[in-house]
Motif scaffolding. Structure first.
Motif, PDB file in Angstrom:
ATOM      1  N   LYS A 143      30.258  25.592  38.903  1.00  0.00           N
ATOM      2  CA  LYS A 143      31.215  26.186  37.929  1.00  0.00           C
ATOM      3  C   LYS A 143      32.325  26.832  38.786  1.00  0.00           C
ATOM      4  N   LEU A 144      33.500  27.171  39.082  1.00  0.00           N
ATOM      5  CA  LEU A 144      34.615  28.095  39.391  1.00  0.00           C
ATOM      6  C   LEU A 144      34.620  28.617  38.209  1.00  0.00           C
ATOM      7  N   ILE A 145      34.518  30.088  38.179  1.00  0.00           N
ATOM      8  CA  ILE A 145      34.815  30.819  36.771  1.00  0.00           C
ATOM      9  C   ILE A 145      35.778  31.555  36.805  1.00  0.00           C
ATOM     10  N   GLN A 146      35.934  32.024  38.194  1.00  0.00           N
ATOM     11  CA  GLN A 146      36.927  33.543  38.515  1.00  0.00           C
ATOM     12  C   GLN A 146      37.783  33.974  40.517  1.00  0.00           C
ATOM     13  N   GLU A 147      38.270  33.548  40.770  1.00  0.00           N
ATOM     14  CA  GLU A 147      38.912  33.584  41.957  1.00  0.00           C
ATOM     15  C   GLU A 147      39.827  35.779  42.045  1.00  0.00           C
ATOM     16  N   ILE A 148      39.285  36.459  42.423  1.00  0.00           N
ATOM     17  CA  ILE A 148      39.389  37.842  42.662  1.00  0.00           C
ATOM     18  C   ILE A 148      40.008  37.678  44.097  1.00  0.00           C
ATOM     19  N   SER A 149      41.169  39.283  43.986  1.00  0.00           N
ATOM     20  CA  SER A 149      41.788  39.591  45.331  1.00  0.00           C
ATOM     21  C   SER A 149      40.605  40.180  46.089  1.00  0.00           C
ATOM     22  N   THR A 150      40.526  40.414  46.866  1.00  0.00           N
ATOM     23  CA  THR A 150      40.122  40.996  48.355  1.00  0.00           C
ATOM     24  C   THR A 150      40.671  43.125  48.412  1.00  0.00           C
ATOM     25  N   GLU A 151      42.093  43.045  48.075  1.00  0.00           N
ATOM     26  CA  GLU A 151      42.981  43.247  47.572  1.00  0.00           C
ATOM     27  C   GLU A 151      42.476  43.861  49.319  1.00  0.00           C
ATOM     28  N   GLY A 152      42.836  43.340  50.837  1.00  0.00           N
ATOM     29  CA  GLY A 152      43.155  42.897  51.814  1.00  0.00           C
ATOM     30  C   GLY A 152      43.141  41.473  52.011  1.00  0.00           C
ATOM     31  N   ASP A 153      43.128  41.849  53.812  1.00  0.00           N
ATOM     32  CA  ASP A 153      43.241  40.839  54.807  1.00  0.00           C
ATOM     33  C   ASP A 153      41.762  40.391  55.439  1.00  0.00           C
ATOM     34  N   PHE A 154      41.568  39.268  55.171  1.00  0.00           N
ATOM     35  CA  PHE A 154      40.275  38.526  56.217  1.00  0.00           C
ATOM     36  C   PHE A 154      38.400  38.908  55.479  1.00  0.00           C
ATOM     37  N   PRO A 155      38.331  39.107  54.443  1.00  0.00           N
ATOM     38  CA  PRO A 155      37.759  39.279  54.283  1.00  0.00           C
ATOM     39  C   PRO A 155      35.969  38.692  54.727  1.00  0.00           C
ATOM     40  N   ARG A 156      35.067  39.536  55.332  1.00  0.00           N
ATOM     41  CA  ARG A 156      34.361  38.169  56.214  1.00  0.00           C
ATOM     42  C   ARG A 156      32.920  37.683  55.286  1.00  0.00           C
ATOM     43  N   ASP A 157      32.624  39.629  55.408  1.00  0.00           N
ATOM     44  CA  ASP A 157      30.823  39.969  54.568  1.00  0.00           C
ATOM     45  C   ASP A 157      31.407  40.227  53.696  1.00  0.00           C
ATOM     46  N   PHE A 158      30.033  40.653  52.802  1.00  0.00           N
ATOM     47  CA  PHE A 158      30.848  40.846  50.760  1.00  0.00           C
ATOM     48  C   PHE A 158      29.071  41.635  50.835  1.00  0.00           C
ATOM     49  N   ASN A 159      28.746  42.344  50.034  1.00  0.00           N
ATOM     50  CA  ASN A 159      27.760  42.755  49.175  1.00  0.00           C
ATOM     51  C   ASN A 159      27.043  42.915  48.381  1.00  0.00           C
ATOM     52  N   PHE A 160      25.782  43.628  47.464  1.00  0.00           N
ATOM     53  CA  PHE A 160      25.148  43.983  46.935  1.00  0.00           C
ATOM     54  C   PHE A 160      25.412  45.087  46.510  1.00  0.00           C
ATOM     55  N   ASN A 171      39.983  48.603  55.721  1.00  0.00           N
ATOM     56  CA  ASN A 171      39.473  48.731  54.436  1.00  0.00           C
ATOM     57  C   ASN A 171      38.613  47.884  53.949  1.00  0.00           C
ATOM     58  N   ALA A 172      37.899  48.804  53.009  1.00  0.00           N
ATOM     59  CA  ALA A 172      36.702  48.251  51.666  1.00  0.00           C
ATOM     60  C   ALA A 172      37.328  47.568  50.456  1.00  0.00           C
ATOM     61  N   LEU A 216      33.728  40.033  38.722  1.00  0.00           N
ATOM     62  CA  LEU A 216      34.028  41.012  39.454  1.00  0.00           C
ATOM     63  C   LEU A 216      35.138  41.583  38.212  1.00  0.00           C
ATOM     64  N   LYS A 217      35.368  43.368  39.020  1.00  0.00           N
ATOM     65  CA  LYS A 217      36.164  44.227  38.154  1.00  0.00           C
ATOM     66  C   LYS A 217      36.192  44.473  39.391  1.00  0.00           C
ATOM     67  N   MET A 218      37.315  45.014  40.251  1.00  0.00           N
ATOM     68  CA  MET A 218      38.240  46.010  41.068  1.00  0.00           C
ATOM     69  C   MET A 218      38.070  47.658  40.076  1.00  0.00           C
ATOM     70  N   ILE A 219      38.031  47.977  40.830  1.00  0.00           N
ATOM     71  CA  ILE A 219      37.533  49.371  40.922  1.00  0.00           C
ATOM     72  C   ILE A 219      38.079  50.845  42.048  1.00  0.00           C
ATOM     73  N   GLN A 220      37.999  50.216  43.248  1.00  0.00           N
ATOM     74  CA  GLN A 220      38.728  50.618  44.093  1.00  0.00           C
ATOM     75  C   GLN A 220      38.955  50.301  45.040  1.00  0.00           C
ATOM     76  N   LYS A 221      39.213  50.844  45.980  1.00  0.00           N
ATOM     77  CA  LYS A 221      40.189  50.066  47.467  1.00  0.00           C
ATOM     78  C   LYS A 221      41.088  50.868  48.353  1.00  0.00           C
ATOM     79  N   ASP A 222      41.544  50.883  49.097  1.00  0.00           N
ATOM     80  CA  ASP A 222      42.052  50.830  50.561  1.00  0.00           C
ATOM     81  C   ASP A 222      41.223  52.378  51.191  1.00  0.00           C
ATOM     82  N   PHE A 223      39.565  51.824  50.371  1.00  0.00           N
ATOM     83  CA  PHE A 223      38.958  53.200  51.630  1.00  0.00           C
ATOM     84  C   PHE A 223      38.731  52.762  53.257  1.00  0.00           C
ATOM     85  N   LYS A 224      38.986  53.332  53.856  1.00  0.00           N
ATOM     86  CA  LYS A 224      39.247  52.872  55.357  1.00  0.00           C
ATOM     87  C   LYS A 224      38.052  52.678  55.921  1.00  0.00           C
ATOM     88  N   VAL A 225      37.610  51.251  56.090  1.00  0.00           N
ATOM     89  CA  VAL A 225      36.678  50.447  58.145  1.00  0.00           C
ATOM     90  C   VAL A 225      37.647  49.885  58.620  1.00  0.00           C
TER      91      VAL A 225
END
Length: 356
Positions: free
Chosen positions: A288-305, A321-322, A334-343
């Motif tokens: 069941k879908l419970i959330q859609e949260i922005s990645t605060e950037g464009d074209f998110p391929r991977d993510f991890n815990f 950016n990460a 999920l709750k966004m706590i940091q964005k615009d970290f340069k990668v």
């Protein structure tokens, strides 16, 4: 506590290869991006217990020109005990590089999946970390209807099932292939599952307690819930659910898929809708879908815990950016706590080690 993560990238603009970064668990901040090693489009990475990095690699020999006809792709093996990391072996074939790599510690094998050439290659880890090819397969004879599938097989994933078989997810053929794997690194076919035309499967994760697997579908922006019968080695379809809202009509490609340790939540990245979709899994594995949260950037391929899954790191390739999220273990959200970290041109997030 400080956790370190290896970062795989494209090297088309500003990136020079493999990087790593730190996550300060106490401050809940990403920090200290550092260059690890030069490589050509190391879009996926794996690290072994022997502290060797297996990085996708691509080379254009200067004396042969820059065209695709002279390209060579494969793996670069790096000793991770120094900075910059030292190259200890390379395995390159004619053609474009693979898109996935992983390590089987028990049998000391390495697997790659090559989206472009259609090849699944098995390597044995030899003394001092050298690689020796033991088998390869290219599954032919079928293709999906979409433009991305017109040239047939496009395996995007090859990794172990919980019961030790090799599972291959083929986007081009809309199929899952299952193989038995010998100790010598030889494959023998077991079964295959055919999705509907144009489904475009990409990656898979397993929940052995529920007897199910979850497949992200890049071309159709769906997740498939599959029953997995380990005794006979077969898949059957249980559920299909979208990763994006019905109102989204622009391009989207579902990409990475991750499962929480307790099996209660499934996470999928969306490239185009630029989000992470969060699903809740019931006792039978249905979603069941419970959330859609922005990645605060464009074209998110991977993510991890991170190590205890209290946080999630997502990479946005096109905006360099990460983004860091805090994860609620009870609700899965999920709750966004940091964005615009340069990668630069970030693609893959690979846990490396914990510094206490």
């Amino acid at each position: 506590m400080i956790e370190k993560f290896l970062i795989g990238t494209y090297t088309l603009q500003t990136s020079h290869g493999v990087y790593d970064l730190e996550l300060d668990d106490n401050k809940k901040r990403l920090q200290n991006l550092r260059f690890v090693a030069g490589s050509g489009n190391p879009t996926y990475l794996a690290i072994s217990k022997a502290n060797r990095i297996y990085a996708i690699d691509k080379v254009w020999p200067k004396n042969l020109g820059e065209g695709n006809d002279h390209m060579r792709g494969g793996l670069q093996v790096l000793d991770n005990n120094s900075r910059p990391a030292i190259v200890t072996d390379t395995k390159l074939d004619p053609g474009v590089s693979p898109c996935y790599v992983t390590v089987d510690e028990k049998q000391q094998l390495v697997f790659t999946a090559n989206y472009h050439t259609g090849a699944i290659i098995i390597y044995k880890i030899m003394p001092k970390g050298k690689l020796q090819e033991t088998d390869r397969v290219v599954d032919k004879g079928h293709q999906g209807p979409r433009p991305e599938q017109k040239d047939g097989a496009h395996p995007h994933f090859a990794d172990l099932t919980p019961d030790g078989r090799l599972v291959v997810v083929d986007l081009g053929q809309d199929r899952i292939y299952l193989y038995n794997l010998s100790d010598e690194g030889k494959l023998s076919p077991v079964s295959k599952f055919q999705f509907k035309p144009g489904f475009g499967p990409r990656h898979i994760v397993f929940d052995p307690k529920k007897g199910v697997a979850y497949v992200s579908a890049e071309l159709s922006s769906n997740v498939a819930v599959m029953n997995y019968d380990a005794k006979v080695g077969k898949f059957s379809l249980k559920q299909v659910i979208s990763t994006i809202p019905d109102t989204w009509t622009k391009h989207n490609g579902a990409a990475a898929i991750r499962m929480s340790k307790d099996g209660k939540f499934i996470y999928v990245s969306n490239r185009g809708f630029n989000s992470i979709a969060v699903f809740q899994s019931d006792a039978e594995g249905k979603l069941k879908l419970i959330q859609e949260i922005s990645t605060e950037g464009d074209f998110p391929r991977d993510f991890n815990f991170n190590h205890d899954q209290s946080m999630v790191i997502a990479l946005n390739q096109n905006t360099n950016n990460a983004t860091l999220y805090e994860r609620n273990a009870s609700t899965g959200k999920l709750k966004m706590i940091q964005k615009d970290f340069k990668v630069p041109e970030g693609v893959c997030v690979c846990p490396e080690k914990i510094i206490k």
